[in-house]
Enzyme design. Structure first.
Site, mmCIF file in Angstrom:
data_model
loop_
_atom_site.group_PDB
_atom_site.id
_atom_site.type_symbol
_atom_site.label_atom_id
_atom_site.label_comp_id
_atom_site.label_asym_id
_atom_site.label_seq_id
_atom_site.Cartn_x
_atom_site.Cartn_y
_atom_site.Cartn_z
ATOM 1 N N LYS A 10 0.847 -1.190 -0.120
ATOM 2 C CA LYS A 10 -0.043 0.086 -0.198
ATOM 3 C C LYS A 10 0.787 1.349 -0.083
ATOM 4 O O LYS A 10 1.994 1.241 0.495
ATOM 5 C CB LYS A 10 -1.083 -0.034 0.995
ATOM 6 N N TYR A 50 -12.748 -2.326 -2.565
ATOM 7 C CA TYR A 50 -13.122 -2.345 -1.228
ATOM 8 C C TYR A 50 -14.515 -2.128 -1.155
ATOM 9 O O TYR A 50 -15.031 -1.764 -0.020
ATOM 10 C CB TYR A 50 -12.290 -0.996 -0.591
ATOM 11 N N PHE A 58 -15.201 4.018 8.080
ATOM 12 C CA PHE A 58 -13.906 4.543 7.892
ATOM 13 C C PHE A 58 -13.703 4.537 6.179
ATOM 14 O O PHE A 58 -12.465 4.689 5.725
ATOM 15 C CB PHE A 58 -12.799 3.748 8.498
ATOM 16 N N ARG A 90 -1.251 -14.324 4.507
ATOM 17 C CA ARG A 90 -1.958 -13.552 5.545
ATOM 18 C C ARG A 90 -1.213 -14.013 6.708
ATOM 19 O O ARG A 90 -1.225 -13.079 7.682
ATOM 20 C CB ARG A 90 -3.360 -14.228 5.670
ATOM 21 N N THR A 96 -5.536 -7.343 11.000
ATOM 22 C CA THR A 96 -5.789 -5.941 10.213
ATOM 23 C C THR A 96 -5.427 -4.742 11.146
ATOM 24 O O THR A 96 -4.671 -3.925 10.380
ATOM 25 C CB THR A 96 -7.299 -5.936 9.967
ATOM 26 N N ARG A 107 2.574 -6.297 9.488
ATOM 27 C CA ARG A 107 1.432 -5.246 9.970
ATOM 28 C C ARG A 107 1.901 -4.809 11.289
ATOM 29 O O ARG A 107 2.023 -3.451 11.813
ATOM 30 C CB ARG A 107 0.258 -5.553 9.759
ATOM 31 N N ASN A 121 -1.889 -0.238 7.195
ATOM 32 C CA ASN A 121 -1.143 -1.337 7.769
ATOM 33 C C ASN A 121 -0.537 -2.091 6.536
ATOM 34 O O ASN A 121 -0.254 -3.299 6.232
ATOM 35 C CB ASN A 121 -2.187 -2.597 8.127
ATOM 36 N N HIS A 124 -1.849 -5.313 1.645
ATOM 37 C CA HIS A 124 -3.233 -6.110 1.558
ATOM 38 C C HIS A 124 -2.911 -7.419 1.122
ATOM 39 O O HIS A 124 -1.863 -7.741 0.265
ATOM 40 C CB HIS A 124 -4.009 -5.462 0.225
ATOM 41 N N GLU A 135 -10.133 -10.347 -6.833
ATOM 42 C CA GLU A 135 -9.219 -9.231 -6.757
ATOM 43 C C GLU A 135 -7.975 -9.024 -7.977
ATOM 44 O O GLU A 135 -7.796 -8.384 -8.476
ATOM 45 C CB GLU A 135 -8.509 -9.253 -5.396
HETATM 46 P P1 IDP Z 1 -7.835 -7.002 5.848
HETATM 47 O O1 IDP Z 1 -7.083 -6.024 4.888
HETATM 48 O O2 IDP Z 1 -7.017 -7.486 6.958
HETATM 49 O O3 IDP Z 1 -8.350 -8.104 4.850
HETATM 50 P P2 IDP Z 1 -10.540 -5.746 5.859
HETATM 51 O O4 IDP Z 1 -11.586 -5.941 6.858
HETATM 52 O O5 IDP Z 1 -10.756 -6.399 4.417
HETATM 53 O O6 IDP Z 1 -8.871 -6.233 6.646
HETATM 54 O O7 IDP Z 1 -10.075 -4.325 5.652
HETATM 55 C C1 IDP Z 1 -9.650 -3.609 4.388
HETATM 56 C C2 IDP Z 1 -8.769 -2.557 5.070
HETATM 57 O O8 IDP Z 1 -9.629 -1.534 5.543
HETATM 58 C C3 IDP Z 1 -7.654 -2.973 6.101
HETATM 59 O O9 IDP Z 1 -6.441 -3.443 5.556
HETATM 60 C C4 IDP Z 1 -7.548 -1.573 6.853
HETATM 61 O O10 IDP Z 1 -6.495 -0.821 6.116
HETATM 62 C C5 IDP Z 1 -8.914 -0.940 6.466
HETATM 63 N N1 IDP Z 1 -9.444 -0.983 7.994
HETATM 64 C C6 IDP Z 1 -10.158 -2.097 8.303
HETATM 65 N N2 IDP Z 1 -10.728 -2.266 9.475
HETATM 66 C C7 IDP Z 1 -10.662 -0.766 9.594
HETATM 67 C C8 IDP Z 1 -11.084 -0.256 10.888
HETATM 68 O O11 IDP Z 1 -11.797 -0.650 12.206
HETATM 69 N N3 IDP Z 1 -10.609 1.109 11.135
HETATM 70 C C9 IDP Z 1 -10.115 1.649 10.236
HETATM 71 N N4 IDP Z 1 -9.514 1.056 9.038
HETATM 72 C C10 IDP Z 1 -9.930 -0.182 9.050
HETATM 73 MG MG MG Z 2 -9.761 -7.992 3.254
#
Ligand code: IDP
Ligand code: MG
Length: 165
Positions: A10, A50, A58, A90, A96, A107, A121, A124, A135
């Site tokens: 990212k 997304y 967010f 992963r 996350t 992360r 983080n 992805h 994706e």
């Molecule tokens: P992942 O990237 O671990 O699969 P997802 O739930 O798919 O997690 O969320 C996508 C991205 O959105 C995350 O990598 C992070 O950058 C952001 N994100 C997810 N949950 C939150 C949150 O609760 N607060 C702020 N940003 C979040």
């Molecule tokens: Mg995800």
């Protein structure tokens, strides 16, 4: 059986010059990289990628983050391939939320939460085979991947494209 997964480094990862570190960590998986490129992420691509998070509070900040509004306007997109690719990647990424991620995960080591509440983080990685397929097809054309992972068809195209002048 081999499987494939989409990885994005990212904009925060690129801004912090973490590309080498992230690729080195991922090389522990012994998976093959079968596609790689730099992408300037449009709002359209970000919203599609997304889409499942559209209703989250967010979401708008997340779109700004992934399109590079806060860092550099680029991400590195990769396809990793091999046995158990999705879980292996992963696991090395970590949770996350970077504050909850294992300290030695990517992360955990490099992520942060901004004052605006965005989880920056660094990386992805696809969560499951259905997400991986959606994706990878969103980010890559068939000819940009060196293994035939999904069926593709030849189509006649008249679309204008740039060539070297
Ligand atoms: P992942 O990237 O671990 O699969 P997802 O739930 O798919 O997690 O969320 C996508 C991205 O959105 C995350 O990598 C992070 O950058 C952001 N994100 C997810 N949950 C939150 C949150 O609760 N607060 C702020 N940003 C979040
Ligand atoms: Mg995800």
């Amino acid at each position: 059986m081999g499987e494939q997964t989409l990885v994005l480094i990212k904009p925060d990862g690129l801004k912090k010059s973490l590309t080498g570190n992230v690729l080195t960590r991922l090389s522990e998986t012994k998976l093959d990289i079968i596609g790689a490129k730099m992408v300037q992420v449009s709002r359209e691509l970000a919203e599609e990628h997304y889409g499942h998070l559209k209703d989250k509070p967010f979401f708008e900040e997340l779109i700004k983050y992934i399109t590079g509004e806060y860092h550099k306007k680029k991400v590195m997109a990769l396809v990793y391939w091999g046995e158990g690719a999705i879980k292996k990647v992963r696991d090395i990424c970590g949770s996350t939320n970077p504050e909850e991620a294992e300290p030695v995960s990517i992360r955990g080591a490099y992520g942060r939460i901004t004052t605006a509440g965005v989880f920056e983080n660094v990386i992805h990685a696809s969560e499951n085979t259905a997400d991986a397929e959606r994706e990878i097809k969103l980010w890559f054309e068939p000819d940009e991947i060196i293994v035939d992972i999904y069926p593709a068809a030849e189509v006649e195209e008249t679309k204008k494209k740039r060539r070297w002048a």
